[in-house]
Design a protein around this motif. Structure first.
Motif, PDB file in Angstrom:
ATOM      1  N   VAL A  75       0.831  -1.211   0.000  1.00  0.00           N
ATOM      2  CA  VAL A  75       0.000   0.000   0.000  1.00  0.00           C
ATOM      3  C   VAL A  75       0.864   1.259   0.000  1.00  0.00           C
ATOM      4  N   PHE A  76       2.080   1.162   0.485  1.00  0.00           N
ATOM      5  CA  PHE A  76       3.017   2.285   0.389  1.00  0.00           C
ATOM      6  C   PHE A  76       3.667   2.332  -0.995  1.00  0.00           C
ATOM      7  N   LEU A  77       4.127   1.201  -1.486  1.00  0.00           N
ATOM      8  CA  LEU A  77       4.969   1.153  -2.685  1.00  0.00           C
ATOM      9  C   LEU A  77       4.245   1.538  -3.978  1.00  0.00           C
ATOM     10  N   VAL A  78       3.033   1.065  -4.164  1.00  0.00           N
ATOM     11  CA  VAL A  78       2.346   1.317  -5.440  1.00  0.00           C
ATOM     12  C   VAL A  78       2.038   2.806  -5.629  1.00  0.00           C
ATOM     13  N   PRO A  79       1.397   3.480  -4.660  1.00  0.00           N
ATOM     14  CA  PRO A  79       1.180   4.916  -4.856  1.00  0.00           C
ATOM     15  C   PRO A  79       2.486   5.705  -4.967  1.00  0.00           C
ATOM     16  N   THR A  80       3.506   5.286  -4.204  1.00  0.00           N
ATOM     17  CA  THR A  80       4.793   5.971  -4.262  1.00  0.00           C
ATOM     18  C   THR A  80       5.386   5.899  -5.662  1.00  0.00           C
ATOM     19  N   ALA A  81       5.285   4.739  -6.290  1.00  0.00           N
ATOM     20  CA  ALA A  81       5.812   4.584  -7.645  1.00  0.00           C
ATOM     21  C   ALA A  81       5.168   5.600  -8.588  1.00  0.00           C
ATOM     22  N   PHE A  82       3.857   5.704  -8.521  1.00  0.00           N
ATOM     23  CA  PHE A  82       3.139   6.576  -9.451  1.00  0.00           C
ATOM     24  C   PHE A  82       3.218   8.051  -9.078  1.00  0.00           C
ATOM     25  N   MET A  83       3.181   8.372  -7.792  1.00  0.00           N
ATOM     26  CA  MET A  83       3.170   9.779  -7.375  1.00  0.00           C
ATOM     27  C   MET A  83       4.552  10.418  -7.372  1.00  0.00           C
ATOM     28  N   LEU A  84       5.561   9.671  -6.992  1.00  0.00           N
ATOM     29  CA  LEU A  84       6.889  10.261  -6.836  1.00  0.00           C
ATOM     30  C   LEU A  84       7.850   9.956  -7.977  1.00  0.00           C
ATOM     31  N   HIS A  85       7.547   8.970  -8.777  1.00  0.00           N
ATOM     32  CA  HIS A  85       8.509   8.560  -9.801  1.00  0.00           C
ATOM     33  C   HIS A  85       7.885   8.499 -11.189  1.00  0.00           C
ATOM     34  N   GLY A  86       7.113   9.528 -11.540  1.00  0.00           N
ATOM     35  CA  GLY A  86       6.451   9.608 -12.840  1.00  0.00           C
ATOM     36  C   GLY A  86       7.439   9.920 -13.950  1.00  0.00           C
ATOM     37  N   PRO A  93      16.694  13.381 -20.210  1.00  0.00           N
ATOM     38  CA  PRO A  93      16.935  11.938 -20.323  1.00  0.00           C
ATOM     39  C   PRO A  93      17.521  11.308 -19.055  1.00  0.00           C
ATOM     40  N   GLY A  94      18.427  12.009 -18.386  1.00  0.00           N
ATOM     41  CA  GLY A  94      19.012  11.475 -17.159  1.00  0.00           C
ATOM     42  C   GLY A  94      17.986  11.336 -16.048  1.00  0.00           C
ATOM     43  N   ALA A  95      17.176  12.387 -15.869  1.00  0.00           N
ATOM     44  CA  ALA A  95      16.127  12.356 -14.846  1.00  0.00           C
ATOM     45  C   ALA A  95      15.083  11.304 -15.195  1.00  0.00           C
ATOM     46  N   LYS A  96      14.745  11.194 -16.469  1.00  0.00           N
ATOM     47  CA  LYS A  96      13.760  10.200 -16.908  1.00  0.00           C
ATOM     48  C   LYS A  96      14.244   8.785 -16.588  1.00  0.00           C
ATOM     49  N   SER A  97      15.512   8.520 -16.880  1.00  0.00           N
ATOM     50  CA  SER A  97      16.085   7.198 -16.610  1.00  0.00           C
ATOM     51  C   SER A  97      16.097   6.895 -15.115  1.00  0.00           C
ATOM     52  N   MET A  98      16.488   7.877 -14.302  1.00  0.00           N
ATOM     53  CA  MET A  98      16.534   7.683 -12.858  1.00  0.00           C
ATOM     54  C   MET A  98      15.133   7.416 -12.295  1.00  0.00           C
ATOM     55  N   GLU A  99      14.161   8.210 -12.726  1.00  0.00           N
ATOM     56  CA  GLU A  99      12.787   8.037 -12.243  1.00  0.00           C
ATOM     57  C   GLU A  99      12.194   6.705 -12.705  1.00  0.00           C
ATOM     58  N   GLN A 100      12.536   6.295 -13.918  1.00  0.00           N
ATOM     59  CA  GLN A 100      12.037   5.007 -14.408  1.00  0.00           C
ATOM     60  C   GLN A 100      12.609   3.857 -13.576  1.00  0.00           C
ATOM     61  N   THR A 101      13.883   3.958 -13.229  1.00  0.00           N
ATOM     62  CA  THR A 101      14.506   2.939 -12.379  1.00  0.00           C
ATOM     63  C   THR A 101      13.825   2.886 -11.025  1.00  0.00           C
ATOM     64  N   GLN A 102      13.564   4.040 -10.418  1.00  0.00           N
ATOM     65  CA  GLN A 102      12.907   4.088  -9.109  1.00  0.00           C
ATOM     66  C   GLN A 102      11.464   3.575  -9.201  1.00  0.00           C
ATOM     67  N   PHE A 103      10.776   3.925 -10.272  1.00  0.00           N
ATOM     68  CA  PHE A 103       9.411   3.459 -10.498  1.00  0.00           C
ATOM     69  C   PHE A 103       9.378   1.930 -10.573  1.00  0.00           C
ATOM     70  N   LEU A 104      10.256   1.363 -11.395  1.00  0.00           N
ATOM     71  CA  LEU A 104      10.290  -0.088 -11.558  1.00  0.00           C
ATOM     72  C   LEU A 104      10.746  -0.798 -10.283  1.00  0.00           C
ATOM     73  N   LYS A 105      11.664  -0.180  -9.542  1.00  0.00           N
ATOM     74  CA  LYS A 105      12.104  -0.749  -8.258  1.00  0.00           C
ATOM     75  C   LYS A 105      10.927  -0.828  -7.291  1.00  0.00           C
ATOM     76  N   ASP A 106      10.165   0.252  -7.193  1.00  0.00           N
ATOM     77  CA  ASP A 106       9.012   0.250  -6.289  1.00  0.00           C
ATOM     78  C   ASP A 106       7.990  -0.808  -6.701  1.00  0.00           C
ATOM     79  N   LEU A 107       7.736  -0.938  -8.004  1.00  0.00           N
ATOM     80  CA  LEU A 107       6.776  -1.950  -8.450  1.00  0.00           C
ATOM     81  C   LEU A 107       7.309  -3.367  -8.212  1.00  0.00           C
TER      82      LEU A 107
END
Length: 139
Positions: A75-86, A93-107
């Motif tokens: 319940v913490f991880l799923v909203p965090t992925a979408f709200m904080l790592h869009g 490109p660098g920020a996009k790659s970093m956020e995508q990594t964090q998004f996928l890590k959370d999922l």
């Protein structure tokens, strides 16, 4: 098998214990980050989610309704992925790659926590090495 499950629970929980502690130790910085990402009531949400992480991680590690603890983490991880790592909203490109990594890590962690929930709820009293068995039963 019981000792392997215990080791896995503890190792898994370590990440969330550290993160939960960080929500309190670095509260001001985390509140600013959350607010910059559009989290509503960030000043309230940072300590609440920090508590959620600590409680969920301790429940998993100690075996106190570990299935409920695993769900708290999901319940913490799923909203965090979408709200904080869009990552889809990033143009750099660098920020996009970093956020995508964090998004996928959370999922991925949410997926692992869901598997833990299913295992805990399915094994029930056979889980072993817990203080209080699972609250749910899937068997």
């Amino acid at each position: 098998m019981e000792i392997l499950v215990l080791i896995g629970r503890v190792v898994f929980a370590l990440l969330f214990l550290g993160s939960g502690y960080g929500h309190f130790a670095q509260r001001q910085m985390m509140t600013g980050y959350a607010a910059s990402k559009g989290v509503p009531a960030a000043k309230l949400m940072v300590p609440l989610t920090g508590l959620q992480l600590l409680v969920g991680a301790l429940m998993v590690a100690l075996g106190i309704w570990p299935d409920v603890g695993a769900l708290l983490l999901v319940v913490f991880l799923v909203p965090t992925a979408f709200m904080l790592h869009g990552f889809w909203a990033e143009t750099d490109p660098g920020a996009k790659s970093m956020e995508q990594t964090q998004f996928l890590k959370d999922l991925a962690l949410a997926g692992a926590a869901l598997v833990m929930f299913a295992v805990f709820a399915n094994l029930g009293s056979d889980l072993g090495l817990v203080l209080v068995g699972p609250a749910f039963s899937l068997s």
